[in-house]
Design a protein around this motif. Structure first.
Motif, PDB file in Angstrom:
ATOM      1  N   ARG A  34       0.850  -1.199   0.000  1.00 21.10           N
ATOM      2  CA  ARG A  34       0.000   0.000   0.000  1.00 21.10           C
ATOM      3  C   ARG A  34       0.881   1.242   0.000  1.00 21.10           C
ATOM      4  O   ARG A  34       2.067   1.142  -0.267  1.00 21.10           O
ATOM      5  CB  ARG A  34      -0.923  -0.009   1.235  1.00 21.10           C
ATOM      6  N   SER A  35       0.273   2.390   0.297  1.00 24.84           N
ATOM      7  CA  SER A  35       0.991   3.666   0.309  1.00 24.84           C
ATOM      8  C   SER A  35       1.623   3.951  -1.052  1.00 24.84           C
ATOM      9  O   SER A  35       1.223   3.381  -2.064  1.00 24.84           O
ATOM     10  CB  SER A  35       2.037   3.687   1.421  1.00 24.84           C
ATOM     11  N   HIS A  36       2.606   4.842  -1.063  1.00 27.90           N
ATOM     12  CA  HIS A  36       3.170   5.304  -2.339  1.00 27.90           C
ATOM     13  C   HIS A  36       3.757   4.157  -3.170  1.00 27.90           C
ATOM     14  O   HIS A  36       3.525   4.075  -4.379  1.00 27.90           O
ATOM     15  CB  HIS A  36       4.232   6.367  -2.065  1.00 27.90           C
ATOM     16  N   ASN A  37       4.505   3.259  -2.529  1.00 26.96           N
ATOM     17  CA  ASN A  37       5.119   2.156  -3.266  1.00 26.96           C
ATOM     18  C   ASN A  37       4.071   1.196  -3.830  1.00 26.96           C
ATOM     19  O   ASN A  37       4.273   0.607  -4.898  1.00 26.96           O
ATOM     20  CB  ASN A  37       6.095   1.396  -2.370  1.00 26.96           C
ATOM     21  N   TRP A  81       0.993   2.196  -4.636  1.00 28.39           N
ATOM     22  CA  TRP A  81       0.352   2.978  -5.694  1.00 28.39           C
ATOM     23  C   TRP A  81       1.135   2.848  -6.992  1.00 28.39           C
ATOM     24  O   TRP A  81       0.569   2.753  -8.084  1.00 28.39           O
ATOM     25  CB  TRP A  81       0.261   4.440  -5.240  1.00 28.39           C
ATOM     26  N   ARG A 123       2.635   2.159 -16.889  1.00 23.42           N
ATOM     27  CA  ARG A 123       1.257   2.581 -16.633  1.00 23.42           C
ATOM     28  C   ARG A 123       0.993   3.879 -17.352  1.00 23.42           C
ATOM     29  O   ARG A 123       1.805   4.798 -17.303  1.00 23.42           O
ATOM     30  CB  ARG A 123       1.054   2.787 -15.132  1.00 23.42           C
ATOM     31  N   ASP A 141      -0.926   6.298 -16.677  1.00 23.34           N
ATOM     32  CA  ASP A 141      -1.106   7.524 -15.892  1.00 23.34           C
ATOM     33  C   ASP A 141       0.194   7.970 -15.208  1.00 23.34           C
ATOM     34  O   ASP A 141       0.170   8.812 -14.331  1.00 23.34           O
ATOM     35  CB  ASP A 141      -2.238   7.364 -14.867  1.00 23.34           C
ATOM     36  N   LEU A 142       1.333   7.434 -15.625  1.00 21.87           N
ATOM     37  CA  LEU A 142       2.607   7.893 -15.064  1.00 21.87           C
ATOM     38  C   LEU A 142       3.412   8.664 -16.107  1.00 21.87           C
ATOM     39  O   LEU A 142       4.621   8.814 -15.991  1.00 21.87           O
ATOM     40  CB  LEU A 142       3.438   6.712 -14.541  1.00 21.87           C
ATOM     41  N   LEU A 143       2.716   9.165 -17.127  1.00 18.74           N
ATOM     42  CA  LEU A 143       3.413   9.876 -18.192  1.00 18.74           C
ATOM     43  C   LEU A 143       3.849  11.262 -17.748  1.00 18.74           C
ATOM     44  O   LEU A 143       3.213  11.898 -16.918  1.00 18.74           O
ATOM     45  CB  LEU A 143       2.500   9.994 -19.419  1.00 18.74           C
ATOM     46  N   GLY A 195       9.595  11.421 -12.133  1.00 17.19           N
ATOM     47  CA  GLY A 195       9.267  11.260 -10.716  1.00 17.19           C
ATOM     48  C   GLY A 195       9.191   9.809 -10.249  1.00 17.19           C
ATOM     49  O   GLY A 195       9.787   9.449  -9.237  1.00 17.19           O
ATOM     50  N   PRO A 196       8.471   8.943 -10.981  1.00 21.57           N
ATOM     51  CA  PRO A 196       8.372   7.547 -10.555  1.00 21.57           C
ATOM     52  C   PRO A 196       9.736   6.843 -10.497  1.00 21.57           C
ATOM     53  O   PRO A 196       9.922   5.917  -9.710  1.00 21.57           O
ATOM     54  CB  PRO A 196       7.487   6.907 -11.628  1.00 21.57           C
ATOM     55  N   ILE A 213      12.487   8.212  -9.474  1.00 18.95           N
ATOM     56  CA  ILE A 213      13.077   8.578  -8.175  1.00 18.95           C
ATOM     57  C   ILE A 213      12.503   7.666  -7.087  1.00 18.95           C
ATOM     58  O   ILE A 213      13.233   7.125  -6.259  1.00 18.95           O
ATOM     59  CB  ILE A 213      12.803  10.061  -7.834  1.00 18.95           C
ATOM     60  N   SER A 214      11.174   7.469  -7.108  1.00 14.71           N
ATOM     61  CA  SER A 214      10.536   6.603  -6.106  1.00 14.71           C
ATOM     62  C   SER A 214      11.065   5.177  -6.207  1.00 14.71           C
ATOM     63  O   SER A 214      11.321   4.522  -5.195  1.00 14.71           O
ATOM     64  CB  SER A 214       9.019   6.593  -6.305  1.00 14.71           C
ATOM     65  N   ASP A 223      14.571   5.077  -4.831  1.00 16.74           N
ATOM     66  CA  ASP A 223      14.531   5.270  -3.382  1.00 16.74           C
ATOM     67  C   ASP A 223      14.190   3.955  -2.680  1.00 16.74           C
ATOM     68  O   ASP A 223      14.835   3.563  -1.708  1.00 16.74           O
ATOM     69  CB  ASP A 223      13.496   6.357  -3.061  1.00 16.74           C
ATOM     70  N   THR A 263      15.957   9.055   3.753  1.00 15.55           N
ATOM     71  CA  THR A 263      16.773   9.553   2.641  1.00 15.55           C
ATOM     72  C   THR A 263      17.264  10.952   2.997  1.00 15.55           C
ATOM     73  O   THR A 263      16.471  11.819   3.361  1.00 15.55           O
ATOM     74  CB  THR A 263      15.944   9.621   1.346  1.00 15.55           C
ATOM     75  N   TYR A 297       1.214  12.183 -14.696  1.00 15.14           N
ATOM     76  CA  TYR A 297       1.771  11.543 -13.497  1.00 15.14           C
ATOM     77  C   TYR A 297       1.413  12.332 -12.237  1.00 15.14           C
ATOM     78  O   TYR A 297       0.955  11.778 -11.241  1.00 15.14           O
ATOM     79  CB  TYR A 297       3.297  11.411 -13.637  1.00 15.14           C
ATOM     80  N   ASP A 326      -3.001   8.271   0.868  1.00 14.48           N
ATOM     81  CA  ASP A 326      -2.257   7.003   0.823  1.00 14.48           C
ATOM     82  C   ASP A 326      -1.237   6.974  -0.311  1.00 14.48           C
ATOM     83  O   ASP A 326      -0.148   6.433  -0.163  1.00 14.48           O
ATOM     84  CB  ASP A 326      -3.237   5.829   0.687  1.00 14.48           C
ATOM     85  N   ALA A 327      -1.575   7.593  -1.440  1.00 13.67           N
ATOM     86  CA  ALA A 327      -0.675   7.537  -2.609  1.00 13.67           C
ATOM     87  C   ALA A 327       0.645   8.263  -2.376  1.00 13.67           C
ATOM     88  O   ALA A 327       1.626   7.997  -3.074  1.00 13.67           O
ATOM     89  CB  ALA A 327      -1.382   8.110  -3.830  1.00 13.67           C
ATOM     90  N   GLN A 355       1.995   8.521   0.816  1.00 13.98           N
ATOM     91  CA  GLN A 355       2.504   8.121   2.135  1.00 13.98           C
ATOM     92  C   GLN A 355       3.681   7.150   2.002  1.00 13.98           C
ATOM     93  O   GLN A 355       3.675   6.257   1.164  1.00 13.98           O
ATOM     94  CB  GLN A 355       1.384   7.448   2.928  1.00 13.98           C
ATOM     95  N   GLY A 366       9.791   9.845  -2.498  1.00 13.79           N
ATOM     96  CA  GLY A 366       9.561   9.847  -3.945  1.00 13.79           C
ATOM     97  C   GLY A 366       8.404  10.757  -4.320  1.00 13.79           C
ATOM     98  O   GLY A 366       8.441  11.429  -5.353  1.00 13.79           O
ATOM     99  N   GLU A 390       9.615  18.229  -8.583  1.00  9.32           N
ATOM    100  CA  GLU A 390       9.897  18.178 -10.009  1.00  9.32           C
ATOM    101  C   GLU A 390       8.778  18.832 -10.824  1.00  9.32           C
ATOM    102  O   GLU A 390       9.032  19.572 -11.779  1.00  9.32           O
ATOM    103  CB  GLU A 390      10.052  16.714 -10.414  1.00  9.32           C
TER     104      GLU A 390
END
Lengths: 152, 138
Positions: free
Chosen positions: A20-23, A25, A45, A47-49, A60-61, A63-64, A67, A86, B13, B37-38, B40, B49, B56
């Motif tokens: 769950r959470s950012h990772n 997502w 995906r 929606d990550l354009l 951005g993705p 970097i995540s 990380d 970090t 994004y 949540d997205a 967190q 990130g 960015e």
């Protein structure tokens, strides 16, 4: 030191850490690891354009991804899961990722001290010899600096 | 000359992550993301990130606005980004705004800060180098 039975295993830990959470997502998934490194996959995906009308993944993705791969590399080298933060992270984007392709993030913890972990890595889209990005980062152990955590 | 405020600041994004335009301040967009949540990381804290994504987006937004203001059509390509994580982000809205330190013909150097309650206490900062490829040269 942790014994073999409780030793941190990135293959087992990643599904929990990315549930769950950012990772979660982002949908990060475990790929591979060694003594001091770990590799994750960031699936393609729409929606990550990075731009409307383009087919290129936003930066951005990445970097995540790097990380999280760094965290796994550090815990793998430590042999245990400890709170880390970090401090500083740099990414050089050497070329755009291929469209509709997964991006893989491989990080290596090349130096570990009591308070700091030094990490380097690459992101690639299938061929690790032809990276899309290079990364360099420093993480701090949170335990060692709990009292000085600003705003904490 | 195009009004830079009409341009699209939030990328697919960033939209997907919940980043939105909050306001304009001295010709630069201030971006905002709610805690959810997205974004967190460890429980109760912002993910590094996600903070980087906010920084960015603000960096690209400021440059996009400046290019529109000067009537320049260029494609922006990332060269690199260095992010400093200064404080842990809490379960509150976060903001980011960028300053164009140097705008050249081919590259732009951009400095970005993100904060929550107090703008003088940034939670993260970044330096970005962006390559600009003019439309006719692309």
């Amino acid at each position: 030191m942790a014994d073999e039975q409780t030793r941190f295993d990135p293959a087992q830990a990643t599904p929990f850490l990315t549930a769950r959470s950012h990772n979660g997502w982002l949908g990060l998934a475990y790929r591979d690891h060694g003594e001091d490194w770990a590799e994750l996959e960031l699936p393609w995906r729409d929606d990550l354009l990075g731009e409307d009308g383009s087919e290129v993944l936003a930066s951005g993705p990445i970097i995540s991804l790097m990380d999280m791969a760094s965290g796994l590399a550090i815990w793998t080298r430590m042999g245990q899961f400890r709170a880390i933060a970090t401090l500083d992270l740099r990414v050089d984007y050497t070329r755009p990722a291929r469209t509709r392709s997964s991006v893989f993030g491989r990080a290596q913890c090349y130096r570990l001290t009591r308070s700091a972990a030094f990490v380097r890595g690459i992101a690639h889209d299938g061929d690790a010899e032809d990276p899309v990005a290079h990364m360099q980062a420093v993480f701090m152990s949170i335990d060692a600096r709990t009292v000085e955590l600003p705003g904490g | 000359m195009a009004d830079p405020r009409d341009i699209e600041i939030v990328t697919p994004y960033a939209r997907s992550l919940g980043i939105a335009l909050d306001r304009w301040e001295s010709d630069a967009p201030v971006l905002r993301v709610e805690f959810c949540d997205a974004v967190q990381g460890r429980p109760g804290a912002l993910h590094g990130g996600a903070i980087s994504g906010l920084l960015e987006t603000a960096g690209y937004g400021a440059l996009r606005a400046e290019l529109a203001r000067s009537g320049r059509v260029a494609q922006m390509k990332p060269i690199n980004i260095t992010v400093q994580f200064l404080r842990s982000g809490r379960t509150r809205p976060s903001f980011a705004r960028a300053r164009i330190v140097k705008l050249g013909r081919r590259t732009a150097n951009i400095s970005v800060e993100a904060w929550q309650d107090d703008e003088t206490k940034p939670i993260a900062s970044a330096v970005m180098n962006i390559l600009m490829v003019d439309a006719e040269a692309a």
